[in-house]
Scaffold this motif. Structure first.
Motif, PDB file in Angstrom:
ATOM      1  N   LEU A 153       2.458  -8.071 -10.453  1.00  0.00           N
ATOM      2  CA  LEU A 153       2.604  -9.070  -9.532  1.00  0.00           C
ATOM      3  C   LEU A 153       2.397 -10.641  -8.841  1.00  0.00           C
ATOM      4  CD1 LEU A 153       0.318  -6.435  -6.929  1.00  0.00           C
ATOM      5  CD2 LEU A 153       3.547  -6.821  -7.246  1.00  0.00           C
ATOM      6  N   ARG A 186      -2.809   4.638   2.785  1.00  0.00           N
ATOM      7  CA  ARG A 186      -3.409   3.606   2.172  1.00  0.00           C
ATOM      8  C   ARG A 186      -2.510   3.497   0.920  1.00  0.00           C
ATOM      9  NH1 ARG A 186      -3.802   0.707  -1.643  1.00  0.00           N
ATOM     10  NH2 ARG A 186      -4.908  -0.143  -2.353  1.00  0.00           N
ATOM     11  N   SER A 231       1.908  -1.221  -0.373  1.00  0.00           N
ATOM     12  CA  SER A 231       3.008  -1.976  -1.151  1.00  0.00           C
ATOM     13  C   SER A 231       3.996  -1.999  -0.988  1.00  0.00           C
ATOM     14  CB  SER A 231       2.321  -1.997  -2.741  1.00  0.00           C
ATOM     15  OG  SER A 231       1.174  -1.832  -2.989  1.00  0.00           O
ATOM     16  N   LYS A 262       1.564 -13.047  -1.289  1.00  0.00           N
ATOM     17  CA  LYS A 262       0.510 -11.973  -1.629  1.00  0.00           C
ATOM     18  C   LYS A 262      -0.779 -12.857  -2.071  1.00  0.00           C
ATOM     19  CE  LYS A 262       2.785  -8.018  -3.652  1.00  0.00           C
ATOM     20  NZ  LYS A 262       2.223  -6.666  -2.814  1.00  0.00           N
ATOM     21  N   TYR A 282      -5.006  -5.001   3.403  1.00  0.00           N
ATOM     22  CA  TYR A 282      -5.372  -3.926   2.724  1.00  0.00           C
ATOM     23  C   TYR A 282      -6.484  -4.056   1.803  1.00  0.00           C
ATOM     24  CZ  TYR A 282      -1.340  -3.740  -0.018  1.00  0.00           C
ATOM     25  OH  TYR A 282      -0.423  -4.261  -1.290  1.00  0.00           O
ATOM     26  N   HIS A 312      -9.305  -2.609  -1.361  1.00  0.00           N
ATOM     27  CA  HIS A 312     -10.572  -1.941  -2.202  1.00  0.00           C
ATOM     28  C   HIS A 312     -12.054  -2.695  -1.743  1.00  0.00           C
ATOM     29  CE1 HIS A 312      -6.949  -1.245  -4.290  1.00  0.00           C
ATOM     30  NE2 HIS A 312      -6.525  -2.781  -4.738  1.00  0.00           N
ATOM     31  N   HIS A 366      -5.991  -7.494  -0.180  1.00  0.00           N
ATOM     32  CA  HIS A 366      -4.740  -7.970  -0.199  1.00  0.00           C
ATOM     33  C   HIS A 366      -4.605  -8.407   1.216  1.00  0.00           C
ATOM     34  CE1 HIS A 366      -4.861  -6.621  -4.312  1.00  0.00           C
ATOM     35  NE2 HIS A 366      -5.167  -4.930  -3.512  1.00  0.00           N
ATOM     36  N   ASN A 407      -2.403  -9.721   2.246  1.00  0.00           N
ATOM     37  CA  ASN A 407      -0.787 -10.168   2.237  1.00  0.00           C
ATOM     38  C   ASN A 407       0.114 -10.522   3.377  1.00  0.00           C
ATOM     39  OD1 ASN A 407      -1.190  -9.125  -0.259  1.00  0.00           O
ATOM     40  ND2 ASN A 407      -0.689  -7.683  -0.199  1.00  0.00           N
ATOM     41  N   GLU A 412      -7.619  -8.763  -8.678  1.00  0.00           N
ATOM     42  CA  GLU A 412      -7.581  -8.121  -9.625  1.00  0.00           C
ATOM     43  C   GLU A 412      -5.814  -7.642 -10.689  1.00  0.00           C
ATOM     44  OE1 GLU A 412      -7.285  -4.037  -8.232  1.00  0.00           O
ATOM     45  OE2 GLU A 412      -5.665  -4.383  -6.706  1.00  0.00           O
ATOM     46  N   HIS A 413      -5.246  -8.705  -9.889  1.00  0.00           N
ATOM     47  CA  HIS A 413      -3.631  -9.186 -10.365  1.00  0.00           C
ATOM     48  C   HIS A 413      -3.788 -10.388 -11.743  1.00  0.00           C
ATOM     49  CE1 HIS A 413      -2.606  -7.261  -6.271  1.00  0.00           C
ATOM     50  NE2 HIS A 413      -3.147  -6.131  -6.607  1.00  0.00           N
TER      51      HIS A 413
HETATM   52  C1  MLT Z   1      -3.227  -2.229  -4.343  1.00  0.00           C
HETATM   53  O1  MLT Z   1      -4.089  -1.953  -4.332  1.00  0.00           O
HETATM   54  O2  MLT Z   1      -2.005  -1.593  -3.416  1.00  0.00           O
HETATM   55  C2  MLT Z   1      -1.713  -3.164  -4.593  1.00  0.00           C
HETATM   56  O3  MLT Z   1      -2.592  -4.089  -6.118  1.00  0.00           O
HETATM   57  C3  MLT Z   1      -1.910  -4.384  -3.718  1.00  0.00           C
HETATM   58  C4  MLT Z   1      -0.419  -5.087  -3.866  1.00  0.00           C
HETATM   59  O4  MLT Z   1       0.696  -4.224  -3.793  1.00  0.00           O
HETATM   60  O5  MLT Z   1      -0.407  -6.786  -3.567  1.00  0.00           O
END
Ligand code: MLT
Ligand code: FAD
Ligand code: ZN
Length: 473
Positions: A80, A335, A339, A350, A383, A385, A392, A394, A431-432
């Protein structure tokens, strides 16, 4: 520089005709390798190399090194941050690992599996399940993302709270170095204090230090039983307080704790086929809580305890517990569907950020104000973790506004988020990774000594700068 024809000829001789796809002969096939999953990063390449073995990768890398031609490793192309696509110069070759799909070994007793880089994450999960074990990394893109890609980005996902990130699940690696040498570090040892932990240099390096061709990863005892709840809460502070309750009552079994804003759930309900709101009223925030273990009844009791304790503290606006696998899948869609559907709201900006968990409510409150000041009505599709302090955050354009509005205000919107994240002691990439999208931001927000150390490592391993140039550093 352009890629010399004689290099492409030498690569075709070495890898065979199935091993080299040229843009001249197969423009449509090559096109899919030069744009990322979101269509946000686009480049060009004269050819995609498709090695079928570690020896092929070593030969291809050596030939490119000798010719001074840069390579962009690529797996499922679901990254991403633009790390997986070449730049627009037409002088970089894509090295696609998708043909390296062998499961070399699965050891249920030792708790390890050795697989090649092009095996998908789901393929690895299935190989583990085939011997009654669990490979716990789980992401929305797991059907397409490859082991090489999740290693190179140190991917996280929805089980990090309990199992850690890809880095924590890695025991050994096989890597082709930038000059074509092969490092065989495929050890399944749990203890190995023989100097620097070199494998960890390549995990999260986004293909800038070498090409991962295979990995030995940890397998864990299987957890066939699940207890899943979808809980409506008033705000992010309530979600964080609920996390504390869940940790108190279900610590060892708590696997997933994800938050989703109403704005994000609304998009899923509008656009994901089959999505349904389990509640009759809308709520500002939702939490997906999941426990995993071996006995369904025990987990159910524990989840019930969590929900009762949270309700007693006034944290629960509404809640539903999945009555079986179909209901569980339906709750997960609310959930995991986010994305996929955000594109329906136009292009997105993002922001994959972490702060200490306790600071999440402050982050959301402060960025709500700051974002609104920059672009009134900007949509926060938030949304992520929460159990890892990772949101995120976004953004989509205001309803009815032209796409250009978001593009024009992009830098100011991102600064509103990253300034606050930095003030709260957080990270601009949870994490990306950095890829090309966040490389320069890491210089702005990162520690200068740390950034220079990274450049030193890059120069030491890849002095000619031919491994995924322009990414990370
Ligand atoms: C997710 O947790 O769904 C992805 O890491 C988030 C995303 O697509 O930005
Ligand atoms: P690619 O996208 O092909 O490559 C990613 C990077 O790794 C690039 O820099 C590339 O050069 C490098 N690379 C790829 N293969 C190799 C190799 N063999 N050796 C060296 N370098 C290599 N990420 C999370 O962390 N958590 C999530 O919850 C999450 N959810 C996602 C949901 C969706 C719907 C999508 C599309 C993505 C999501 N991601 C998530 C992003 C995640 O980074 C990727 O899905 C995955 O880690 C990348 O795997 P890939 O095989 O597609 O790699
Ligand atoms: Zn994520």
């Amino acid at each position: 520089m352009t890629v010399p024809d004689r290099l492409l000829d030498a690569l075709t001789t070495a890898l065979g005709s199935a091993g080299v796809l040229t843009a001249a002969a197969s423009p449509d096939d090559v096109a899919g390798h030069v744009v990322d999953w979101r269509g946000a990063h686009r480049g060009s390449t004269p050819a995609v190399l498709r090695p079928g073995s570690t020896a092929d990768v070593a030969t291809a890398v050596r030939l490119c090194h000798e010719a001074g031609v840069a390579l962009v490793p690529q797996g499922g192309n679901t990254g991403l941050c633009g790390g997986c696509v070449p730049d627009g110069s037409g002088s970089q070759l894509v090295l696609w690992l998708g043909r390296m799909r062998a499961v070399r070994d699965v050891d249920p007793v030792g708790g390890s599996a050795t697989v090649e880089a092009g095996v998908t994450l789901r393929g690895l999960q299935d190989a583990a399940a085939g011997v009654g074990r669990l490979f716990p990394l789980s992401l929305g893109s797991e059907g397409t993302a490859t082991v090489g890609g999740v290693l190179a980005t140190n991917a996280g996902g929805t089980g990090v709270l309990r199992y850690g990130m890809m880095r924590d699940l890695t025991l050994g690696l096989e890597v082709v170095l930038p000059d074509g040498q092969v490092w065989d570090g495929l050890r399944a040892l749990r203890k190995d204090n023989t100097g620097y932990d070199l494998k960890q240099l390549f995990v999260g390096a986004e293909g800038t230090l070498g090409v991962i061709t295979a990995a030995t990863v940890r397998l864990l005892p299987a957890t066939p039983a699940r207890a899943t709840a979808w809980v409506a809460v008033h705000d992010v502070a309530a979600a964080v307080a609920l996390l504390a309750v869940a940790q108190e009552h279900a610590a060892g079994d708590l696997t997933t704790f994800e938050v989703v804003s109403r704005e994000a759930v609304g998009l899923v309900l509008d656009h994901a086929p089959g999505a349904r709101d389990p509640f009759s009223a809308a709520h500002p925030w939702y939490v997906l809580v999941e426990l995993a273990g071996s006995v369904t009844e025990t987990l159910g009791t524990r989840l019930e305890e969590v929900l009762v304790a949270a309700d007693e503290r006034g944290l629960v606006a509404d809640a539903v517990v999945a009555g079986g696998p179909a209901q569980r899948t339906a709750l997960w869609l609310l959930r995991e569907g986010v994305s996929e559907v955000q594109g329906h709201a136009g292009p997105s900006l993002k922001h994959d950020v972490t702060v200490p968990i306790a600071a999440l409510p402050a982050l959301v409150a402060a960025t709500d104000r700051a974002l609104e000041a920059v672009l009134p009505g900007v949509r926060r599709i938030t949304y992520g973790h929460v159990g890892d302090g990772n949101l995120h955050h976004n953004l989509s354009k205001p309803v009815g506004a032209p796409d250009a509005v978001l593009r024009d205000r992009a830098d100011a919107l991102s600064a509103a988020i990253y300034d606050e994240v930095t003030r709260l002691g957080g990270s601009i990439s949870a994490e990306h990774g950095l890829g090309s999208a966040k490389r320069d931001l890491a210089d702005v927000y990162g520690d200068p000594v740390e950034r220079e150390l990274m450049r030193t490592v890059k120069r030491a391993l890849d002095p000619r700068g031919l491994m995924n140039p322009g990414k990370v550093v």
